[in-house]
Design an enzyme around this catalytic site. Sequence first.
Site, PDB file in Angstrom:
ATOM      1  CB  ILE A  52      -1.071   0.120   1.359  1.00 42.12           C
ATOM      2  CG1 ILE A  52      -1.724  -1.245   1.165  1.00 42.12           C
ATOM      3  CG2 ILE A  52      -1.801   1.290   1.385  1.00 42.12           C
ATOM      4  CD1 ILE A  52      -2.896  -1.290   0.004  1.00 42.12           C
ATOM      5  CD  GLU A 179     -13.593   4.601  20.041  1.00 43.63           C
ATOM      6  OE1 GLU A 179     -12.981   4.244  20.810  1.00 43.63           O
ATOM      7  OE2 GLU A 179     -13.480   6.189  19.873  1.00 43.63           O
ATOM      8  CD  GLU A 180     -12.990   9.144  20.422  1.00 42.98           C
ATOM      9  OE1 GLU A 180     -12.852   8.906  21.471  1.00 42.98           O
ATOM     10  OE2 GLU A 180     -11.747   9.163  19.523  1.00 42.98           O
ATOM     11  CG  ASP A 312       4.347   2.583   4.181  1.00 45.50           C
ATOM     12  OD1 ASP A 312       3.370   2.030   3.755  1.00 45.50           O
ATOM     13  OD2 ASP A 312       5.570   3.058   3.709  1.00 45.50           O
ATOM     14  CG  ASP A 316       2.727  -1.798   3.337  1.00 46.84           C
ATOM     15  OD1 ASP A 316       1.997  -1.281   2.639  1.00 46.84           O
ATOM     16  OD2 ASP A 316       3.858  -1.279   3.304  1.00 46.84           O
TER      17      ASP A 316
HETATM   18  N1  TRP Z   1     -10.069   5.405  20.669  1.00 47.41           N
HETATM   19  C1  TRP Z   1      -9.702   4.733  21.610  1.00 47.41           C
HETATM   20  C2  TRP Z   1     -10.114   5.212  23.202  1.00 47.41           C
HETATM   21  O1  TRP Z   1     -10.250   6.492  23.334  1.00 47.41           O
HETATM   22  C3  TRP Z   1      -8.072   4.902  21.751  1.00 47.41           C
HETATM   23  C4  TRP Z   1      -7.503   3.752  22.378  1.00 47.41           C
HETATM   24  C5  TRP Z   1      -6.908   3.715  23.492  1.00 47.41           C
HETATM   25  C6  TRP Z   1      -7.110   2.433  21.682  1.00 47.41           C
HETATM   26  N2  TRP Z   1      -6.312   2.659  24.110  1.00 47.41           N
HETATM   27  C7  TRP Z   1      -6.692   1.693  22.718  1.00 47.41           C
HETATM   28  C8  TRP Z   1      -7.493   1.712  20.819  1.00 47.41           C
HETATM   29  C9  TRP Z   1      -6.208   0.398  22.713  1.00 47.41           C
HETATM   30  C10 TRP Z   1      -7.068   0.271  20.595  1.00 47.41           C
HETATM   31  C11 TRP Z   1      -6.376  -0.100  21.603  1.00 47.41           C
HETATM   32  O2  TRP Z   1     -10.158   4.502  24.242  1.00 47.41           O
HETATM   33 ZN    ZN Z   2     -10.152   8.210  20.687  1.00 49.42          ZN
HETATM   34 CA    CA Z   3       3.615   0.594   1.962  1.00 53.76          CA
END
Ligand code: TRP
Ligand code: ZN
Ligand code: CA
Length: 333
Positions: A52, A179-180, A312, A316
Site C-alpha cells: 500500500i 466510538e468516542e 505505512d 501494509d
Molecule cells: N479510541 C480509543 C479510546 O479512546 C483509543 C485507544 C486507547 C485504543 N487505547 C486503545 C484503541 C487500545 C485500541 C487499543 O479509548
Molecule cells: Zn479516541
Molecule cells: Ca507501503
Amino acid sequence: MRSSSTRATSLRAGLAGLASISVLAVATATAAGPAVATPADHATSEVAAPDINVDDVVAHLEELQSIADANGGNRNTGEPGYQASVDYVQTKLDAAGYETRIQEFETAQGTSYNLIADLPGGDEASTVMLGGHLDSVGAGPGINDNGTGSAALIEIAETYAAQNPDGAQHVRFAFWGAEELGLLGSTHYVESLSSDEASQISAYANFDMLGSPNPGYFVYDDDPSATDLRDDLTELYTAAGTESAYVDVDGRSDHAAFMQAGIPTAGTFSGAEELKTKAEAEMWGGEAGAAYDPCYHSACDTMDNLDTEALDVNADVIAAALWQWTAGSTKSQ
Ligand code: TRP
Ligand code: ZN
Ligand code: CA
C-alpha cells in the site's frame, strides 16, 4: 460465545484448505470442457498482498483534515464534520464497487451513522470484516484518532476491489459512528445482527490509531478465541521487518461488542496517551517516557501529529492480513 472458537478454527481450516480447493475448481471446469479461465489464471493462491502506497493513505487523511477545517475543526458526532466524513468514505467506496449502506442510530449528541460496505462476491457465510471508527472527539480533527485507521481502510478497500481478488471469503468494511461516546456505533451494529448474521462473520479486525507520532507497534491480545488471528498479525509485522508487542486493549475500541458476541477479533494499534517505555524506545526508536500520542483527544491531533512510517507499516500489514484471511488469489493483472 460458545461457538466462537469453532468459527476461528473453521476460518483457519478454510484458509488452509484453499490451495486444494482452487486446484479442484480448475480440474472440474476443465473436465467439463467449457471455455474457462486457463489454469495459469488461477495458478496460485499465494499471491503477495500489495504494497500500500502511504502517500495514497495520507491523501485520504488530508481530505479528512479539510473536512474538519471546513466544519468547525472537528468530525464529532452530531456535527457537520461527521456527516461530511461519512459522505467522503461512501463516495469513495461506491466508486470502488462496494455496496454501501448507512445504519442510523441515536445518541445523546444527536443522530449518528455507521457506514457498512460489502464487496459483492465470496462466501457470505464466512465473512471477514475490517473496521474502525470514523468519528473524532469534539476537541479536534482526529487525524491520528482515528483518521489513520479510516484512511488506511479506505485505501485497502479500494486496492482490494481494484485487484479483484478471487477470495473465498466475503469482505465487509465498517466505519463506525460515535466510538468516542462509548463504542456506540459498533455496539449498535452488533446488537442489530440476528444470530444467523452474527454467525456468518468469521472474524472482525479493528484499526484505531495507526500513525501515532511516537509509535508503538501493538497487536491486540484480549480475545482468547482468536489467538490465530493475533499470531497472523504478529508474523506479518515480523515479515515487514518490525517487532511488535501485545497490548491489553481492555475493551477500549470497537471490536469489544464483536468479541462479546463470540466473534473472533483482532487489531493493531500504535499507542495513545500512555508513555513509551525505555525498552520500547530501544526496540522501536522514538522517545522513552513520552506519550505515544501527545495530542491524543486534543486540538493538535492534526496532519502534524503523524508518523507516516508507522502508518505505512500498519497499512501494509493490514492489507497482507486481509489477503491472507480471504485467501485471495489476484486474477490476471
Ligand atoms: N479510541 C480509543 C479510546 O479512546 C483509543 C485507544 C486507547 C485504543 N487505547 C486503545 C484503541 C487500545 C485500541 C487499543 O479509548
Ligand atoms: Zn479516541
Ligand atoms: Ca507501503
